[in-house]
Motif scaffolding. Structure first.
Motif, PDB file in Angstrom:
ATOM      1  N   VAL A 150      46.818  37.447  51.113  1.00 23.18           N
ATOM      2  CA  VAL A 150      46.806  36.506  49.986  1.00 23.18           C
ATOM      3  C   VAL A 150      46.651  35.049  50.444  1.00 23.18           C
ATOM      4  O   VAL A 150      45.773  34.339  49.952  1.00 23.18           O
ATOM      5  CB  VAL A 150      48.073  36.682  49.112  1.00 23.18           C
ATOM      6  CG1 VAL A 150      48.084  35.670  47.982  1.00 23.18           C
ATOM      7  CG2 VAL A 150      48.144  38.109  48.556  1.00 23.18           C
ATOM      8  N   GLU A 151      47.487  34.607  51.365  1.00 20.22           N
ATOM      9  CA  GLU A 151      47.447  33.195  51.772  1.00 20.22           C
ATOM     10  C   GLU A 151      46.106  32.767  52.361  1.00 20.22           C
ATOM     11  O   GLU A 151      45.664  31.642  52.115  1.00 20.22           O
ATOM     12  CB  GLU A 151      48.602  32.878  52.729  1.00 20.22           C
ATOM     13  CG  GLU A 151      49.936  32.829  52.003  1.00 20.22           C
ATOM     14  CD  GLU A 151      51.117  32.570  52.928  1.00 20.22           C
ATOM     15  OE1 GLU A 151      50.943  32.500  54.169  1.00 20.22           O
ATOM     16  OE2 GLU A 151      52.246  32.462  52.399  1.00 20.22           O
ATOM     17  N   PRO A 152      45.409  33.619  53.096  1.00 20.59           N
ATOM     18  CA  PRO A 152      44.076  33.219  53.592  1.00 20.59           C
ATOM     19  C   PRO A 152      42.998  33.169  52.504  1.00 20.59           C
ATOM     20  O   PRO A 152      41.851  32.834  52.793  1.00 20.59           O
ATOM     21  CB  PRO A 152      43.741  34.290  54.631  1.00 20.59           C
ATOM     22  CG  PRO A 152      45.036  34.936  54.987  1.00 20.59           C
ATOM     23  CD  PRO A 152      45.880  34.848  53.758  1.00 20.59           C
ATOM     24  N   GLY A 153      43.353  33.529  51.263  1.00 21.20           N
ATOM     25  CA  GLY A 153      42.386  33.440  50.170  1.00 21.20           C
ATOM     26  C   GLY A 153      42.043  34.757  49.508  1.00 21.20           C
ATOM     27  O   GLY A 153      41.144  34.819  48.672  1.00 21.20           O
ATOM     28  N   GLY A 154      42.753  35.810  49.857  1.00 23.83           N
ATOM     29  CA  GLY A 154      42.499  37.118  49.272  1.00 23.83           C
ATOM     30  C   GLY A 154      43.470  37.425  48.144  1.00 23.83           C
ATOM     31  O   GLY A 154      44.131  36.539  47.600  1.00 23.83           O
ATOM     32  N   VAL A 155      43.552  38.693  47.822  1.00 19.94           N
ATOM     33  CA  VAL A 155      44.400  39.140  46.720  1.00 19.94           C
ATOM     34  C   VAL A 155      44.830  40.573  46.983  1.00 19.94           C
ATOM     35  O   VAL A 155      44.132  41.326  47.655  1.00 19.94           O
ATOM     36  CB  VAL A 155      43.635  39.025  45.370  1.00 19.94           C
ATOM     37  CG1 VAL A 155      42.453  39.969  45.320  1.00 19.94           C
ATOM     38  CG2 VAL A 155      44.544  39.248  44.188  1.00 19.94           C
ATOM     39  N   VAL A 156      46.002  40.917  46.486  1.00 17.74           N
ATOM     40  CA  VAL A 156      46.429  42.309  46.441  1.00 17.74           C
ATOM     41  C   VAL A 156      46.594  42.658  44.970  1.00 17.74           C
ATOM     42  O   VAL A 156      47.294  41.969  44.229  1.00 17.74           O
ATOM     43  CB  VAL A 156      47.755  42.544  47.205  1.00 17.74           C
ATOM     44  CG1 VAL A 156      48.241  43.983  46.994  1.00 17.74           C
ATOM     45  CG2 VAL A 156      47.583  42.245  48.692  1.00 17.74           C
ATOM     46  N   LEU A 157      45.898  43.701  44.557  1.00 20.35           N
ATOM     47  CA  LEU A 157      45.985  44.172  43.179  1.00 20.35           C
ATOM     48  C   LEU A 157      46.837  45.429  43.138  1.00 20.35           C
ATOM     49  O   LEU A 157      46.771  46.259  44.054  1.00 20.35           O
ATOM     50  CB  LEU A 157      44.594  44.485  42.630  1.00 20.35           C
ATOM     51  CG  LEU A 157      43.614  43.317  42.597  1.00 20.35           C
ATOM     52  CD1 LEU A 157      42.230  43.802  42.199  1.00 20.35           C
ATOM     53  CD2 LEU A 157      44.103  42.229  41.652  1.00 20.35           C
ATOM     54  N   VAL A 158      47.624  45.555  42.075  1.00 21.97           N
ATOM     55  CA  VAL A 158      48.437  46.745  41.886  1.00 21.97           C
ATOM     56  C   VAL A 158      48.105  47.366  40.543  1.00 21.97           C
ATOM     57  O   VAL A 158      47.784  46.675  39.579  1.00 21.97           O
ATOM     58  CB  VAL A 158      49.953  46.449  41.988  1.00 21.97           C
ATOM     59  CG1 VAL A 158      50.325  45.999  43.391  1.00 21.97           C
ATOM     60  CG2 VAL A 158      50.390  45.411  40.973  1.00 21.97           C
TER      61      VAL A 158
END
Length: 160
Positions: A51-59
């Motif tokens: 997340v912090e590097p610019g990504g995302v985790v979706l649930v």
């Protein structure tokens, strides 16, 4: 039987979501393979490493339960890597994985990606088939860098 229409996909937003991300992934990985250093790194702190590097985790939630997840990690200037996709075995076969992939691809587009990459293993035939039917194509060995995973023998990409 779970109803996919009741599944809601949104961003990981709590320590409980991060724990579910880790648990779901550790479950499938240890069923078929062995946890590797890169697994431990990403699953141990998805906020820091995805997340912090610019990504995302979706649930994927069914009520208050997380029944699936996927990460979208930055991979260069205009690409992301689909990482750590998992669906609880009790909820597989109902479209949750396909919905997670679509949501991740939509988010990648929103974030300006031109390409989404992934790595998997040929023994996971249903996963490979899912990626193929979502539009991913197989990459040759000369089209991607070496994998940090011993088990990764399939590399795929989807140009957006």
């Amino acid at each position: 039987m779970p109803t996919t229409s009741l599944v809601v996909i949104d961003d990981m937003s709590s320590a409980e979501d991060a724990a579910a991300f880790r648990s779901l992934n550790e479950r499938w990985i240890t069923t078929f393979f062995t946890l590797e250093d890169e697994d431990r790194r990403l699953l141990g702190d998805p906020v820091r490493h995805i997340v912090e590097p610019g990504g995302v985790v979706l649930v994927a939630r069914l009520g208050t339960d997380v029944v699936g997840c996927v990460g979208l990690a930055p991979h260069g200037a205009d690409a992301f890597e689909l990482v750590k996709m998992a669906v609880d075995p009790d909820h597989q076969g109902h479209g949750t994985g396909r919905r997670l992939i679509r949501a991740a691809l939509d988010r990648a587009r929103d974030l300006g990606a031109r390409r989404v990459l992934l790595e998997t293993n040929s023994a996971l035939a249903s996963a490979v088939h899912l990626y193929e039917t979502t539009g991913f194509r197989h990459l040759g060995a000369d089209e991607h860098p070496p994998s940090p995973y011993v088990r990764a023998d399939v590399a795929m990409a989807l140009d957006l």
